[in-house]
Design a protein around this motif. Structure first.
Motif, PDB file in Angstrom:
ATOM      1  N   LEU A  24      -3.200   1.762   3.526  1.00  0.00           N
ATOM      2  CA  LEU A  24      -2.688   3.241   2.918  1.00  0.00           C
ATOM      3  C   LEU A  24      -4.041   3.796   1.873  1.00  0.00           C
ATOM      4  O   LEU A  24      -4.396   4.247   2.061  1.00  0.00           O
ATOM      5  CB  LEU A  24      -1.381   3.314   1.865  1.00  0.00           C
ATOM      6  CG  LEU A  24      -0.174   2.768   2.521  1.00  0.00           C
ATOM      7  CD1 LEU A  24       0.804   3.303   1.906  1.00  0.00           C
ATOM      8  CD2 LEU A  24      -0.401   4.290   3.591  1.00  0.00           C
ATOM      9  N   TRP A  56      -6.653   5.124   4.269  1.00  0.00           N
ATOM     10  CA  TRP A  56      -6.862   5.885   4.705  1.00  0.00           C
ATOM     11  C   TRP A  56      -6.792   7.109   3.381  1.00  0.00           C
ATOM     12  O   TRP A  56      -7.805   7.686   3.619  1.00  0.00           O
ATOM     13  CB  TRP A  56      -5.130   6.491   5.334  1.00  0.00           C
ATOM     14  CG  TRP A  56      -4.798   5.959   6.944  1.00  0.00           C
ATOM     15  CD1 TRP A  56      -5.092   4.937   7.150  1.00  0.00           C
ATOM     16  CD2 TRP A  56      -4.856   6.748   7.576  1.00  0.00           C
ATOM     17  NE1 TRP A  56      -4.846   4.964   8.777  1.00  0.00           N
ATOM     18  CE2 TRP A  56      -4.604   5.945   8.701  1.00  0.00           C
ATOM     19  CE3 TRP A  56      -4.663   8.489   8.001  1.00  0.00           C
ATOM     20  CZ2 TRP A  56      -4.092   6.426  10.333  1.00  0.00           C
ATOM     21  CZ3 TRP A  56      -4.417   8.764   8.877  1.00  0.00           C
ATOM     22  CH2 TRP A  56      -4.340   7.801  10.336  1.00  0.00           C
ATOM     23  N   LEU A  63       0.301  10.599   2.665  1.00  0.00           N
ATOM     24  CA  LEU A  63       0.607   9.571   2.991  1.00  0.00           C
ATOM     25  C   LEU A  63       1.704   9.036   2.605  1.00  0.00           C
ATOM     26  O   LEU A  63       1.950   9.774   0.894  1.00  0.00           O
ATOM     27  CB  LEU A  63      -0.379   8.348   1.830  1.00  0.00           C
ATOM     28  CG  LEU A  63      -2.247   9.344   2.660  1.00  0.00           C
ATOM     29  CD1 LEU A  63      -3.356   8.341   2.122  1.00  0.00           C
ATOM     30  CD2 LEU A  63      -2.316   8.488   4.128  1.00  0.00           C
TER      31      LEU A  63
END
Length: 303
Positions: A208, A211, A225
């Protein structure tokens, strides 16, 4: 001037109208995600399962992805052939002793396709329909679902894609780095879907964080997310991530009203996993959650 009686009737009519609008809005915004398609009804993470979920009107298809030896993105919860339901090319069941040796990261996409994922069923889900099928590539799954949506005239859905990643498995059952894993998944997604229809979730916060960094740098398009956790509080989740995720996704039995409120105070949605009983679904909705993930999208109609 209207008489008091007429004015009262108008007020009642308006109240009824606004109440109906509010209820409709709530129903429309409460997200139902089909877990691994519709695992309770069809072989998990297979195209038949995703089509079943679409038929049942889910707002989101939830799925898991791993990486093959030839760097293809394959839809699978485990990075190996699960003995619970997978059969080998010769038709014999995969045994518990050998399942971990059938590592998807050490198998090509063509090799993986030869293993059946549905004809034996799954004893944990007695309603699941037995059907010959296999672990599809992500690109084929998306193409099949998009074609089915168009063919049936269904509403478009979101795709909640979980990157199955664990630090202890880096370079063993997945690429060496989350950067490589993520890039492979991102490239596959963005070829076929608009970014606003994609959710990326993971238990691995390194994924995460990567990203978020890529999106902030403009290298990835903006994608929702979702932080998957078992029991970690919102405060600790946000602290460990270093940013606010769009979604806080906890194990439903550990979710509290206080956690829901804490997330909503920071404009973070709450969508717990995996809620399968109607009464539990009602309880989760009563907590104020924004949706839920379930193996039984058919039961969600009961709420």
């Amino acid at each position: 001037m209207f008489s008091p009686t007429i004015q009262k009737m108008k007020k009642i009519a308006l109240f009824t109208l606004f109440s109906a609008i509010a209820l409709t809005t709530t129903a429309q915004t409460f997200e139902i995600e089909g877990h691994r398609g519709a695992r309770g009804l069809m072989p998990e993470n297979t195209i038949p399962a995703f089509k079943k979920a679409l038929d049942l009107g889910v707002s989101t298809l939830e799925l898991d992805v791993c990486i093959t030896k030839d760097k293809q993105v394959v839809v699978s919860h485990e990075p190996y052939m699960n003995a619970l339901y997978v059969s080998k090319p010769d038709g014999t069941p995969v045994t518990k002793e050998e399942e971990k040796s059938l590592n998807l990261f050490q198998m090509t996409a063509d090799e993986i396709r030869k293993y059946d994922s549905g004809k034996r069923g799954n004893t944990q889900f007695p309603q699941q329909q037995k059907q010959e099928t296999f672990k599809p590539l992500l690109k084929d799954m998306i193409a099949a679902c998009e074609a089915y949506i168009k063919e049936k005239g269904l509403k478009s859905v979101h795709y909640n894609i979980e990157i199955k990643s664990e630090e202890k498995e880096y370079g063993i059952s997945q690429p060496n780095t989350v950067e490589e894993f993520s890039d492979l998944v991102y490239q596959e997604i963005i070829r076929q879907l608009p970014a606003n229809r994609v959710i990326l979730q993971s238990f691995d916060f390194n994924v995460l964080k990567h990203w978020k960094k890529q999106m902030d740098a403009g290298k990835y398009k903006k994608i929702v997310l979702s932080a998957l956790i078992v029991s970690k509080s919102p405060a600790n989740t946000f602290k460990d991530l270093g940013f606010l995720p769009d979604v806080y996704s906890s194990y439903f039995k550990n979710l509290t009203k206080e956690q829901v409120d804490a997330c909503h105070e920071k404009s973070v949605k709450v969508i717990p996993w995996t809620v399968n009983e109607i009464e539990e679904m009602k309880q989760i909705k009563a907590l104020g959650a924004d949706g839920l993930i379930t193996d039984y999208p058919d039961r969600a109609k009961g709420i």
